[in-house]
Design an enzyme around this catalytic site. Sequence first.
Site, PDB file in Angstrom:
ATOM      1  CB  VAL A 361      21.369 -27.569  16.055  1.00 56.12           C
ATOM      2  CG1 VAL A 361      20.527 -26.303  16.044  1.00 56.12           C
ATOM      3  CG2 VAL A 361      21.835 -27.883  17.475  1.00 56.12           C
ATOM      4  CE  LYS A 374      21.111 -29.526  22.564  1.00 51.98           C
ATOM      5  NZ  LYS A 374      21.654 -28.851  23.772  1.00 51.98           N
ATOM      6  CG  ASP A 466      30.557 -27.651  26.383  1.00 50.50           C
ATOM      7  OD1 ASP A 466      31.799 -27.736  26.303  1.00 50.50           O
ATOM      8  OD2 ASP A 466      29.793 -28.136  25.541  1.00 50.50           O
TER       9      ASP A 466
END
Length: 637
Positions: A361, A374, A466
């Site tokens: 990123v 990104k 996540d």
Amino acid sequence: MHHFVPTTISLLVISLHLLRTSSQATPPPTSNGYNCSSDRSIYPCQAYALYRAGADPTLLDLASVGDLFGVSRLSLARASNLTATSPLVPGQPLLVPLTCACSSNLSYFPVSYRIAPGDTYYLVSSKNFGNLTSYPVVEVVNPSLVPTNLSVGVDVVFPIFCQCPTTKNGSLAIVTYSFQVGDTFASIASEFGTDVQSLVSLNGKEASVQAYTTILVPVSRIPPPVITRAVVPQPPSTASVPPSTVSAESGNGRRKGVVVGLAVALGIIGLLWLVSLLGLLLVWRRRRRWEEERGKRSNKYRGGGGGGGGGGERRFERSTSDDKLMADISEWLDKYKVYRIEELMEATGGFSEGSLIQGSVYKGLMDGEVYAIKKMKWNARDELKILQKVNHTNLVKLEGFCIEPDAGTCYLIYEYIENGSLHSWLHDRGRAHKLDWRARLRIALDLAHGLQYIHEHTWPRVVHKDIKSSNVLLDSKMRAKVANFGLAKSGCNAVTTHIVGTQGYVAPEYLVDGLVTTKMDVFAYGVVLLELVSGREAVSEGEILWMEVEGIFENKDGRVEGRIMAWMDKALMMGEQSMSMDSVVNVMHIARACLQKDPAKRPSMVDVAYTLSKADELFSDFSEDGLMVGSGDIVAR
């Protein structure tokens, strides 16, 4: 284009039905709502309400109806088999998703409504909410307000009646429906794809049901047939009209109305065709411009076309790949800005080390705005599909993307979040003491709201998969936003053999069985809460943080608060910070509940957000704008 004709035909059918529909006076509803089930473990749950567009004549678009009920336009569109921009017509059935909860032995979905001039409990219940609640229950739920003396601007909770399915009825969900004149259990069963006996078991005998009161309808699929068939209210029977009033003149009037209706419907069809053609033209022009830019880039970086048969073959392979990429991204061309690779190269100094934020990123400046860029291989389709259906203040916003076909690379351009990750603040001992308990509690609540949104207001539901402190970003006011949907999955209760995630945050059932549900996000959220309290890593020197929780609570000596104080982040003890140990203990109890090994015993994010908001009340002086960042420090505003 092939989906367009059925839509226009449906609009034509709806338009003709509307010509035959007349308004009816609505008697005061007498519904008293529904008591909670004796099995309280079924709450909260996903429920629905059938709402007719035009019950309030000013609400004829999804955004307005969503605002009325406090749900997202996208979740309303998904449940109602529509697109987010679909126009509405009076009488069109909409399925409103509700999070049904139990409070004071009443089962309902609370909706906050701001009183306007002329409003009464009865008028709002019947007109605005289409009799999905009733004024006697509104009085019960708002005991501190005087119904006959409502101040303009006061917020009133209107309880939308609902109920959760039990193992006995075995239905997927229960829909709250306002019983209309002319309805029968048989007609309702047909519209919702259920049976009469199921209606009787939930509502009693049909003879006991009065018009404009609510009934509960069990459904086995969402959306039910009443939505997919685009059912509209039927005209009142002429049997109720005295024979003397049915004349040739009224028949001529109806025929004229049909002609006018046909003209209006055909006009709508023509307009929709025109809009569709303009949309296709716009996509074609963007694609052509994109292909021209790609050709320029190819010439620039390859020095023009190659010679020989081998070069020609390679160009053919690239063209085939480019066509596939264009097909993949064409549906998002009108939703996000498509950047050129030259713009990104210039913004990041050629993706230099100095522009690197973390991982892949980069920080880039374009048109005076700072973005987070990104860089990834072309596997962003799933992430784009997830991101285009979510929009919430506690989720990092996607601004655009860029495709570099020759390198097989995709770039996602996000809003730039100034203060980086929660992980960097908690585990940098030089900054951790600046993150006081009020700020940590606010971050916990922000994260809960973000997860509640993706779990409850998307369809199919989104599982992030996540959640960790490094994927929680803090803006200039230290408000938290969920980032990185690279592993997210749309739809849950699935099983996978490909286990991904970060050690210390992964739920046990996912590790063992590959089970993907929203409860795996709840587990990871519990780990983040432990980080907020302890200031420690999820995994440190082989020790897993969440495994220590039971040891804190299991002793029966009544010294839980003392053990938590010894375990918590020493940075919280520095300075003159205002902190309530009761609040810290409450957060630890929430974390413990989220970390239950049995996912069925974990709370939903609705429960978590509600409980945390109560904990937040301990800091009534806390202002959402009360923290600002300057030169890397938190300072009082």
